[in-house]
Design an enzyme around this catalytic site. Structure first.
Site, short mmCIF file in Angstrom:
data_model
loop_
_atom_site.label_atom_id
_atom_site.label_comp_id
_atom_site.label_asym_id
_atom_site.label_seq_id
_atom_site.Cartn_x
_atom_site.Cartn_y
_atom_site.Cartn_z
NE ARG A 93 -7.35 3.76 3.13
CZ ARG A 93 -7.62 2.98 4.17
NH1 ARG A 93 -8.81 2.43 4.32
NH2 ARG A 93 -6.70 2.76 5.10
NE ARG A 94 -6.53 3.09 8.14
CZ ARG A 94 -5.26 2.80 8.42
NH1 ARG A 94 -4.48 3.67 9.06
NH2 ARG A 94 -4.75 1.62 8.07
CB CYS B 20 -3.30 14.17 -6.76
SG CYS B 20 -5.06 14.11 -7.05
NE ARG C 128 3.68 11.64 9.97
CZ ARG C 128 4.16 12.75 9.45
NH1 ARG C 128 3.40 13.81 9.33
NH2 ARG C 128 5.42 12.83 9.06
CE LYS D 24 -1.28 1.03 4.77
NZ LYS D 24 -2.40 1.57 5.53
CG ASP D 25 3.54 2.22 2.77
OD1 ASP D 25 2.45 2.81 2.96
OD2 ASP D 25 4.18 1.66 3.68
NE ARG E 195 0.77 5.41 12.89
CZ ARG E 195 0.33 5.38 11.64
NH1 ARG E 195 -0.95 5.24 11.41
NH2 ARG E 195 1.17 5.47 10.64
N1 LIG Z 1 1.78 3.79 5.89
C1 LIG Z 1 1.53 3.06 7.04
C2 LIG Z 1 1.46 1.59 6.85
N2 LIG Z 1 1.93 0.99 5.74
C3 LIG Z 1 1.70 -0.36 5.87
C4 LIG Z 1 1.09 -0.57 7.08
C5 LIG Z 1 0.70 -1.89 7.59
C6 LIG Z 1 -0.47 -2.50 6.89
C7 LIG Z 1 -0.18 -3.07 5.57
O1 LIG Z 1 0.82 -3.79 5.39
O2 LIG Z 1 -0.94 -2.84 4.64
C8 LIG Z 1 0.95 0.65 7.73
C9 LIG Z 1 0.40 0.92 9.06
C10 LIG Z 1 -1.09 1.12 9.13
O3 LIG Z 1 -1.71 1.57 8.18
O4 LIG Z 1 -1.66 0.84 10.19
#
Ligand SMILES: NCc1[nH]cc(CCC(=O)O)c1CC(=O)O
Length: 339
Positions: A138-139, A255, A156, A85-86, A162
């Protein structure tokens, strides 16, 4: 056939506890299939790790990935292990997504502070004005739409940071939202208070594109790594992820926006893809769903692209344009990372 000669593969990763754990899992899978090959971990702190004050949008899109990709292109590393997801949906020249691993639980979850253990079990039970921590638009956007009485505030840091902030009464959070996957991989599963998904009573949440899966990035044309990585590929996850990434690529237009997805394999090789695009204030949203037989990465991408185009016509484009406007006149922060 002669056994392949021994060689060493350099694996790049971020330095957070979660990133190192993910890398360990990937190397264990690759090593099991290729006992002759040695793996060497090269970890680094990326811009997103180092800079803890600049708002994430200002850091640009590849804040968790670009510096690792520079090492990949320079052949300082041969594979990068990312949280999928990153990873931006368009990769730099010379870099490709070589494999997607089996998904951990893709859902987002609610974590309640230890001091309030058992007091509330769901977001629905939280009283008006309760403070929910999340740095992901998003959340926040999706939850604002379902829970207008709750207050959303940034939180953060790495996962353990967290959790500490959530537990510290002085920080003032009544709950925080995190991904199940990170908590489970770091053995914090007992902190999960409620799972959020489309079917959650009272209102759920669609997760981030690629959430819960790992993306293994390699140099384009590196056949040796391509072949090696096949041992880590989980085809159902990879197809689902390609559908999700196609949605994002089609809608974002340069974007990032509050896009949530949910993919489920239903009978007969059918993939059900759900998508939501929500305005930042949670006032408007466009939702869609499509179920199709998917047996290739191309079919998965096609499903995602077509659903995204339909949603764009049904109002998602308007939501995206408004977000772009807000950014153009500086009045609204635009998130490029799903924190
Ligand atoms: N950028 C934050 C991030 N990137 C990947 C994860 C872990 C979850 C995943 O592997 O998708 C998280 C932490 C979160 O969103 O709680």
């Amino acid at each position: 056939m002669a056994p392949e000669e021994a060689y060493t593969v350099k694996v790049g990763t971020r330095r957070s506890a979660l990133a190192l754990r993910q890398t360990e899992l990937v190397i264990a899978a690759l090593k099991a299939a290729n006992p002759n090959i040695d793996f060497e971990v090269h970890s680094m702190a990326t811009m997103g790790d180092r800079d803890k004050t600049t708002p994430l949008p200002a850091l640009g899109k590849g804040l968790w990935t670009s510096e690792l990709e520079a090492q990949l292109v320079a052949k300082d590393v041969d594979i990068i292990v990312h949280s999928l997801k990153d990873m931006p949906t368009v990769l730099p020249p010379g870099c490709v997504l070589g494999a997607v691993t089996e998904r951990e639980d893709a859902r987002d979850v609610v974590v309640f502070p230890r001091r309030q253990e058992g007091k509330y079990k769901t977001l629905q039970e939280l009283p008006e004005g309760s403070v929910v921590g999340t740095s992901s638009v998003r959340r926040a956007a999706q939850l604002r739409r379902r829970y207008p009485g709750l207050v959303f505030r940034d939180v953060r840091g790495n996962i353990d940071t967290r959790l500490k902030k959530c537990d510290d009464a002085a920080e003032g959070y009544d709950a925080i939202i995190l991904a199940a996957a990170g908590l489970l991989r770091l053995n914090f599963g007992e902190r999960i208070g409620q799972f959020l998904q489309s079917s959650t009573p009272g209102g759920g949440l669609l997760h981030a594109v690629g959430q819960g899966a790992l993306g293994l990035e390699i140099r384009e044309g590196d056949e040796r790594m391509e072949k090696l990585l096949q041992a880590a590929v989980h085809k159902p996850t990879m197809m689902a992820a390609f559908a999700e990434r196609a949605v994002m690529r089609t809608l974002e237009g340069g974007c990032s926006v509050p896009i949530g997805v949910e993919t489920t394999w239903v009978e007969d090789k059918k993939l059900r893809l759900r998508v939501t695009v929500v305005s930042l204030d949670g006032q408007t949203g466009v939702d869609g769903e499509k179920t199709e037989v998917v047996e290739s990465l191309e079919a998965a991408e096609s499903l995602g692209t077509r659903l995204a185009k339909e949603l764009a016509e049904q109002g998602a484009q308007k939501i995206l344009d408004e977000i772009n406007c807000q950014r153009a006149d500086g009045s609204g922060a635009l998130k490029v990372s799903d924190a």
